[in-house]
Design a protein around this motif. Structure first.
Motif, short mmCIF file in Angstrom:
data_model
loop_
_atom_site.label_atom_id
_atom_site.label_comp_id
_atom_site.label_asym_id
_atom_site.label_seq_id
_atom_site.Cartn_x
_atom_site.Cartn_y
_atom_site.Cartn_z
N ILE A 1 0.77 -1.14 0.01
CA ILE A 1 -0.25 0.35 0.19
C ILE A 1 0.88 0.89 -0.22
CG2 ILE A 1 -2.08 0.81 1.25
CD1 ILE A 1 -2.57 -2.06 -0.24
N GLY B 1 -4.10 2.53 -3.27
CA GLY B 1 -3.71 1.35 -2.29
C GLY B 1 -4.61 0.14 -2.13
N LEU C 1 -6.03 -3.50 0.27
CA LEU C 1 -5.11 -4.11 0.60
C LEU C 1 -6.48 -5.87 0.63
CD1 LEU C 1 -2.72 -5.04 3.11
CD2 LEU C 1 -4.76 -4.18 4.94
N CYS D 1 -2.13 0.31 8.58
CA CYS D 1 -2.34 0.29 7.14
C CYS D 1 -3.71 1.61 7.26
CB CYS D 1 -2.50 -0.79 6.15
SG CYS D 1 -2.31 -0.73 4.47
N PRO E 1 -5.32 1.94 3.53
CA PRO E 1 -5.38 2.29 2.28
C PRO E 1 -6.25 2.34 1.49
CG PRO E 1 -6.04 -0.11 3.42
CD PRO E 1 -5.59 0.54 4.49
N ARG F 1 -9.81 -1.82 1.48
CA ARG F 1 -9.31 -3.20 2.32
C ARG F 1 -10.94 -4.05 1.81
NH1 ARG F 1 -6.83 -4.43 7.25
NH2 ARG F 1 -6.40 -2.06 7.56
#
Length: 205
Positions: A169, A179, A181, A191, A193, A196
């Motif tokens: 990501i 990004g 994930l 994270c 993203p 997701r």
């Protein structure tokens, strides 16, 4: 949907951890150290293979990490052809192409990744990509993504990097793209993203 998707290989397109986790366990067991498969999987998913070895090496300093890694690679090579793509991988890749989009491979694994994609009849859905054989800096460095965008005239604002770890990501964001994930078991915490998903087909929703 985005126009262009850049795909990580291990743990994203293919369930590589089905071999990688037992390989790590084997590498340490050869030196009389018992590492659980669940711990091996978790460490590699949340960080990286290299970080997993470092972490376990600190826990068991008597282990010769170079030998453990050599045994890991030996086990992995022996079982590599058993790797299978995740459910939905083919359908998602095909749908992207059918909609006029493009798929690119971005992996640290060498050209064996392309061989496994071909074996699974998935290589046909890729316009191009880079592997470990191309010697780019490792993710989250965006050099490989920027190279592919320039070579194939991809607009990063309409592209997404798909991967199963934070570094995937971050690589996408560092290249100016989204990004996504893929986190099938909700293991990734550090994270942010743009999307997701727990199954690949959700990317198309």
């Amino acid at each position: 949907m985005y126009q262009t998707y850049f795909w990580d290989f291990d743990g994203t397109l293919f369930d590589s951890y089905a071999v990688m986790a037992p390989a790590l366990v084997y590498g340490f067991k050869r030196q009389q150290v018992e590492v659980s498969k669940d711990l091996a999987y978790q460490l590699m998913r949340q960080k990286s293979r290299g970080e997993a070895f470092k972490s376990l090496g600190k826990q068991w300093p008597q282990v010769d990490l170079k030998k453990a890694y050599a045994d890991y690679k030996s086990y992995e090579r022996a079982h590599l052809q058993s790797l299978q793509p995740f459910n939905g991988a083919k359908e998602v890749l095909a749908a992207i192409v059918a909609a006029g989009g493009q798929n690119f491979l971005l992996t640290h694994r060498n050209d064996e990744a392309w061989q496994l994609l071909a074996k699974a009849n998935l290589k046909q859905y890729f316009t191009g990509g880079v592997s470990g054989a191309d010697n780019f800096a490792r993710k989250p460095n965006p050099a490989s993504l920027k190279y592919l965008c320039e070579k194939y005239q991809v607009n990063p604002a309409r592209a997404a990097m798909v991967g199963d770890r934070t570094l995937d990501i971050e690589a996408g964001h560092n290249a100016g793209m989204a990004g996504i994930l893929f986190d099938p078991d909700d293991l990734i915490e550090d994270c942010e993203p743009d999307l997701r998903v727990t199954n690949l087909s959700a990317i198309l929703v």
